[in-house]
Design a protein around this motif. Structure first.
Motif, PDB file in Angstrom:
ATOM      1  N   LEU A 194      -1.855 -10.772   6.253  1.00  0.00           N
ATOM      2  CA  LEU A 194      -1.413  -9.538   5.603  1.00  0.00           C
ATOM      3  C   LEU A 194      -2.575  -8.847   4.894  1.00  0.00           C
ATOM      4  CD1 LEU A 194       2.027 -10.709   4.187  1.00  0.00           C
ATOM      5  CD2 LEU A 194       1.638  -9.028   6.008  1.00  0.00           C
ATOM      6  N   GLU A 195      -3.458  -9.609   4.281  1.00  0.00           N
ATOM      7  CA  GLU A 195      -4.637  -9.011   3.646  1.00  0.00           C
ATOM      8  C   GLU A 195      -5.524  -8.344   4.693  1.00  0.00           C
ATOM      9  OE1 GLU A 195      -7.312  -7.591   1.079  1.00  0.00           O
ATOM     10  OE2 GLU A 195      -5.348  -8.453   0.606  1.00  0.00           O
ATOM     11  N   SER A 196      -5.650  -8.979   5.852  1.00  0.00           N
ATOM     12  CA  SER A 196      -6.408  -8.358   6.943  1.00  0.00           C
ATOM     13  C   SER A 196      -5.751  -7.052   7.397  1.00  0.00           C
ATOM     14  CB  SER A 196      -6.514  -9.333   8.116  1.00  0.00           C
ATOM     15  OG  SER A 196      -7.118  -8.716   9.236  1.00  0.00           O
ATOM     16  N   GLU A 197      -4.430  -7.060   7.489  1.00  0.00           N
ATOM     17  CA  GLU A 197      -3.716  -5.837   7.867  1.00  0.00           C
ATOM     18  C   GLU A 197      -3.923  -4.737   6.827  1.00  0.00           C
ATOM     19  OE1 GLU A 197      -1.179  -3.147   9.827  1.00  0.00           O
ATOM     20  OE2 GLU A 197      -2.188  -4.964  10.514  1.00  0.00           O
ATOM     21  N   LYS A 198      -3.905  -5.103   5.551  1.00  0.00           N
ATOM     22  CA  LYS A 198      -4.159  -4.109   4.508  1.00  0.00           C
ATOM     23  C   LYS A 198      -5.562  -3.528   4.618  1.00  0.00           C
ATOM     24  CE  LYS A 198      -3.070  -4.826   0.273  1.00  0.00           C
ATOM     25  NZ  LYS A 198      -2.960  -5.470  -1.031  1.00  0.00           N
ATOM     26  N   ARG A 199      -6.543  -4.371   4.890  1.00  0.00           N
ATOM     27  CA  ARG A 199      -7.915  -3.872   5.048  1.00  0.00           C
ATOM     28  C   ARG A 199      -8.025  -2.931   6.241  1.00  0.00           C
ATOM     29  NH1 ARG A 199      -9.468  -9.310   3.808  1.00  0.00           N
ATOM     30  NH2 ARG A 199      -9.817  -9.693   6.036  1.00  0.00           N
ATOM     31  N   GLN A 200      -7.328  -3.275   7.320  1.00  0.00           N
ATOM     32  CA  GLN A 200      -7.352  -2.401   8.495  1.00  0.00           C
ATOM     33  C   GLN A 200      -6.745  -1.038   8.171  1.00  0.00           C
ATOM     34  OE1 GLN A 200      -5.691  -4.307  12.027  1.00  0.00           O
ATOM     35  NE2 GLN A 200      -6.424  -6.292  11.311  1.00  0.00           N
ATOM     36  N   GLN A 201      -5.624  -1.043   7.480  1.00  0.00           N
ATOM     37  CA  GLN A 201      -4.977   0.230   7.143  1.00  0.00           C
ATOM     38  C   GLN A 201      -5.810   1.018   6.138  1.00  0.00           C
ATOM     39  OE1 GLN A 201      -2.570   1.380   8.876  1.00  0.00           O
ATOM     40  NE2 GLN A 201      -2.283  -0.545   9.993  1.00  0.00           N
ATOM     41  N   ARG A 202      -6.463   0.334   5.212  1.00  0.00           N
ATOM     42  CA  ARG A 202      -7.352   1.036   4.276  1.00  0.00           C
ATOM     43  C   ARG A 202      -8.508   1.676   5.029  1.00  0.00           C
ATOM     44  NH1 ARG A 202      -6.383  -3.148   0.202  1.00  0.00           N
ATOM     45  NH2 ARG A 202      -8.092  -4.370   1.096  1.00  0.00           N
ATOM     46  N   ALA A 203      -9.090   0.935   5.980  1.00  0.00           N
ATOM     47  CA  ALA A 203     -10.189   1.493   6.775  1.00  0.00           C
ATOM     48  C   ALA A 203      -9.713   2.685   7.590  1.00  0.00           C
ATOM     49  CB  ALA A 203     -10.770   0.413   7.689  1.00  0.00           C
ATOM     50  N   ARG A 204      -8.505   2.595   8.144  1.00  0.00           N
ATOM     51  CA  ARG A 204      -7.972   3.719   8.926  1.00  0.00           C
ATOM     52  C   ARG A 204      -7.751   4.942   8.030  1.00  0.00           C
ATOM     53  NH1 ARG A 204      -4.369   1.077  11.293  1.00  0.00           N
ATOM     54  NH2 ARG A 204      -5.437   0.835  13.280  1.00  0.00           N
ATOM     55  N   LEU A 205      -7.175   4.730   6.864  1.00  0.00           N
ATOM     56  CA  LEU A 205      -6.953   5.853   5.945  1.00  0.00           C
ATOM     57  C   LEU A 205      -8.286   6.457   5.488  1.00  0.00           C
ATOM     58  CD1 LEU A 205      -4.017   4.463   3.781  1.00  0.00           C
ATOM     59  CD2 LEU A 205      -3.945   6.489   5.243  1.00  0.00           C
ATOM     60  N   GLY A 237      -4.474   6.651  -3.303  1.00  0.00           N
ATOM     61  CA  GLY A 237      -3.808   5.709  -2.412  1.00  0.00           C
ATOM     62  C   GLY A 237      -2.467   5.235  -2.934  1.00  0.00           C
ATOM     63  N   GLU A 238      -2.169   5.519  -4.203  1.00  0.00           N
ATOM     64  CA  GLU A 238      -0.880   5.097  -4.733  1.00  0.00           C
ATOM     65  C   GLU A 238       0.266   5.900  -4.148  1.00  0.00           C
ATOM     66  OE1 GLU A 238      -0.947   5.072  -8.953  1.00  0.00           O
ATOM     67  OE2 GLU A 238      -2.324   3.364  -9.099  1.00  0.00           O
ATOM     68  N   ASP A 239       0.005   7.130  -3.716  1.00  0.00           N
ATOM     69  CA  ASP A 239       1.017   7.927  -3.023  1.00  0.00           C
ATOM     70  C   ASP A 239       0.338   8.703  -1.906  1.00  0.00           C
ATOM     71  OD1 ASP A 239       0.209  10.683  -3.988  1.00  0.00           O
ATOM     72  OD2 ASP A 239       0.624   9.726  -5.901  1.00  0.00           O
ATOM     73  N   VAL A 240       1.128   9.169  -0.970  1.00  0.00           N
ATOM     74  CA  VAL A 240       0.558   9.805   0.222  1.00  0.00           C
ATOM     75  C   VAL A 240       0.085  11.224  -0.064  1.00  0.00           C
ATOM     76  CG1 VAL A 240       2.735  10.768   1.084  1.00  0.00           C
ATOM     77  CG2 VAL A 240       0.949  10.105   2.701  1.00  0.00           C
ATOM     78  N   PRO A 243      -0.366   0.930  -2.655  1.00  0.00           N
ATOM     79  CA  PRO A 243       0.722   1.908  -2.451  1.00  0.00           C
ATOM     80  C   PRO A 243       1.926   1.551  -3.307  1.00  0.00           C
ATOM     81  CG  PRO A 243       0.571   0.417  -0.573  1.00  0.00           C
ATOM     82  CD  PRO A 243      -0.613   0.117  -1.455  1.00  0.00           C
ATOM     83  N   ARG A 244       2.399   2.516  -4.061  1.00  0.00           N
ATOM     84  CA  ARG A 244       3.472   2.238  -5.014  1.00  0.00           C
ATOM     85  C   ARG A 244       4.832   2.747  -4.567  1.00  0.00           C
ATOM     86  NH1 ARG A 244       1.371  -1.885  -7.500  1.00  0.00           N
ATOM     87  NH2 ARG A 244      -0.655  -1.434  -8.461  1.00  0.00           N
ATOM     88  N   ALA A 245       4.865   3.874  -3.884  1.00  0.00           N
ATOM     89  CA  ALA A 245       6.164   4.473  -3.555  1.00  0.00           C
ATOM     90  C   ALA A 245       6.045   5.271  -2.274  1.00  0.00           C
ATOM     91  CB  ALA A 245       6.656   5.368  -4.698  1.00  0.00           C
ATOM     92  N   ARG A 277       2.389   2.204   7.054  1.00  0.00           N
ATOM     93  CA  ARG A 277       2.015   0.850   7.479  1.00  0.00           C
ATOM     94  C   ARG A 277       1.242   0.116   6.377  1.00  0.00           C
ATOM     95  NH1 ARG A 277       0.306   3.032  13.466  1.00  0.00           N
ATOM     96  NH2 ARG A 277       2.425   3.092  14.325  1.00  0.00           N
ATOM     97  N   TYR A 278       0.458   0.859   5.629  1.00  0.00           N
ATOM     98  CA  TYR A 278      -0.239   0.278   4.477  1.00  0.00           C
ATOM     99  C   TYR A 278       0.778  -0.202   3.440  1.00  0.00           C
ATOM    100  CZ  TYR A 278      -3.643   0.148   0.597  1.00  0.00           C
ATOM    101  OH  TYR A 278      -4.425  -0.220  -0.460  1.00  0.00           O
ATOM    102  N   TYR A 279       1.797   0.620   3.202  1.00  0.00           N
ATOM    103  CA  TYR A 279       2.864   0.245   2.271  1.00  0.00           C
ATOM    104  C   TYR A 279       3.613  -0.980   2.779  1.00  0.00           C
ATOM    105  CZ  TYR A 279       7.145   0.638  -0.508  1.00  0.00           C
ATOM    106  OH  TYR A 279       8.208   0.386  -1.334  1.00  0.00           O
TER     107      TYR A 279
END
Length: 432
Positions: free
Chosen positions: A211-222, A38-41, A237-239, A155-157
């Motif tokens: 924002l934490e909720s948005e991150k959880r949503q994007q993590r679930a989507r990924l 998850g640190e890079d795509v 996500p780092r870069a 979007r996660y980034y």
């Protein structure tokens, strides 16, 4: 009797401890690897290519289509016919019997059907085109999946970047609150300044929850795109991927690459080739197919005579055949129009998406090179002026909000550029 362990036979307890330590080390290693995902795509794309069930399904269908090519161009199996003549043995002393050497006569016929010359090659060509179409659909599915992963990662980034930004601004507001408290204690400002600083921090903490909720949503989507559990861990996500140089975004050049490499267009080309081969095969049906055979005849236990046979169908149903030929021609016309329609849509989307990518890149450059620097300078000046009593708290809050807005616009432009890049790569059919 006392048992004393030797170096060649260590105690069982020591073996158990080493096994437990090894298992613990493996678990730690696995957790570290999971945290790094998850640190890079690119790591996400590598996982998806091997684990996504939709891709596995498409690959299996493409493999099945490829296995149909050889049978399509092969001759059908020969036929064997056995005819028992005079099974009631009329005129003989024997009675009813079904054994070949106990009846009056047994006739064997071995037949092989032979299509009109060229039909087998055309059938093989249709199967090959269908196999290419199935393979292209697999690549199109992967292109679509890769685009969705790249978009979700961008979007996660963005959510993670906004979270880091809010935390930084929150620390800044705490320092501003301390300044306001000191000035209030000295009787230089009213208590309202410190209260407004606290209210601003409360607003930011509420935003952190969103924002934490948005991150959880994007993590679930990924994780869903990777066929993992929704709550499976993903690293921060780092870069983002580097954007291609402007010279690589020439629309006519990209359109030419898309016409050559886009899997959707490749699939439509294969569909067109299949329709054309099917039309040629339908035209060949004007000519008959043949069957040839060999006929040995048995009487008693001896083969007494041999014969040969020839059979052909007579294509007399011309009305039906003309309708089939018209249908095949209509399918060719439809396939050609479908290819042209898909090509036009892709080229149109390409031009629009390249323009949006260029706008996002220009916006990010403007914010990074000018707006952000100006906002930082304005904030530093506002803090210094507020400490010296030359600026009211409202202007200080406005300066803080301006730098925050500039940083948010920078992150948004970066994520938008990544989304548009993913769409361009889906259209072109390859990475830029």
């Amino acid at each position: 009797m006392i048992f004393r362990p030797t170096l060649d036979h260590p105690p069982r307890q020591s073996h158990v401890l080493r096994t437990a330590a090894l298992a613990a080390a493996l678990l730690v290693s696995a957790s570290l690897q999971a945290a790094e995902l998850g640190e890079d795509v690119q790591g996400l794309l590598d996982i998806a290519r091997t684990q996504n069930p939709e891709l596995a399904l498409m690959r299996a269908e493409a493999e099945a289509a490829g296995q149909r090519v050889q049978p399509a161009g092969a001759l059908p199996d020969p036929l064997l016919r056995v005819e028992l003549m005079n099974v009631n043995n009329y005129g003989n002393d024997a009675g009813f019997n079904l054994l070949p050497n106990k009846v009056g006569e047994t006739r064997y016929t071995l037949m092989q059907m032979l299509p009109w010359p060229g039909k087998l090659e055309l059938r093989r060509g249709v199967a090959q085109a269908d196999a290419r179409q199935a393979q292209a659909r697999t690549e199109a599915a992967w292109n679509e999946l890769a685009m969705r992963i790249k978009t979700a990662y961008a979007r996660y980034y963005l959510a993670a970047g906004n979270e880091r930004l809010v935390l930084e601004i929150l620390d800044l507001m705490k320092r501003i609150e301390q300044i306001a408290q000191v000035r209030y204690a000295g009787g230089l400002v009213v208590q309202q300044d410190a209260i407004r600083a606290q209210l601003e921090q409360t607003t930011m903490r509420a935003e952190l929850i969103m924002l934490e909720s948005e991150k959880r949503q994007q993590r679930a989507r990924l994780n869903a795109l990777l066929s993992r559990e929704p709550g499976a861990p993903l690293g921060e996500p780092r870069a983002l991927r580097p954007l291609p140089p402007p010279a690589a975004l020439d629309v006519p050049d990209l359109a030419q690459r898309a016409r050559a490499s886009n899997p959707q267009l490749v699939a439509e080309e294969a569909r067109l080739a299949s329709a054309e081969k099917s039309r040629e095969l339908t035209l060949r049906n004007r000519y008959p197919d043949f069957s040839v055979g060999l006929q040995p005849t048995q009487m008693g236990s001896r083969i007494t005579s041999w014969g040969v046979m020839f059979e052909m169908n007579i294509p007399l149903q011309q009305t039906t055949r003309r309708s089939q030929e018209a249908e095949a021609q209509a399918m060719v016309t439809a396939a050609r129009a479908r290819w042209q329609n898909v090509a036009n849509q892709l080229v149109g989307e390409l031009g629009e998406t390249v323009a949006m990518l260029q706008a996002a890149r220009q916006t990010e450059a403007l914010v990074s090179n000018q707006t952000l620097a100006q906002s930082e300078l304005s904030l530093r000046s506002a803090i210094a002026a507020y400490e010296n009593g030359r600026l009211d708290f409202t202007a200080l809050l406005e300066a803080q909000r301006e730098i925050r807005k500039a940083r948010q616009e920078q992150l948004k432009a970066q994520a938008e550029a990544q989304v548009r890049l993913a769409e361009i790569e889906r259209i072109v059919g390859e990475a830029l």
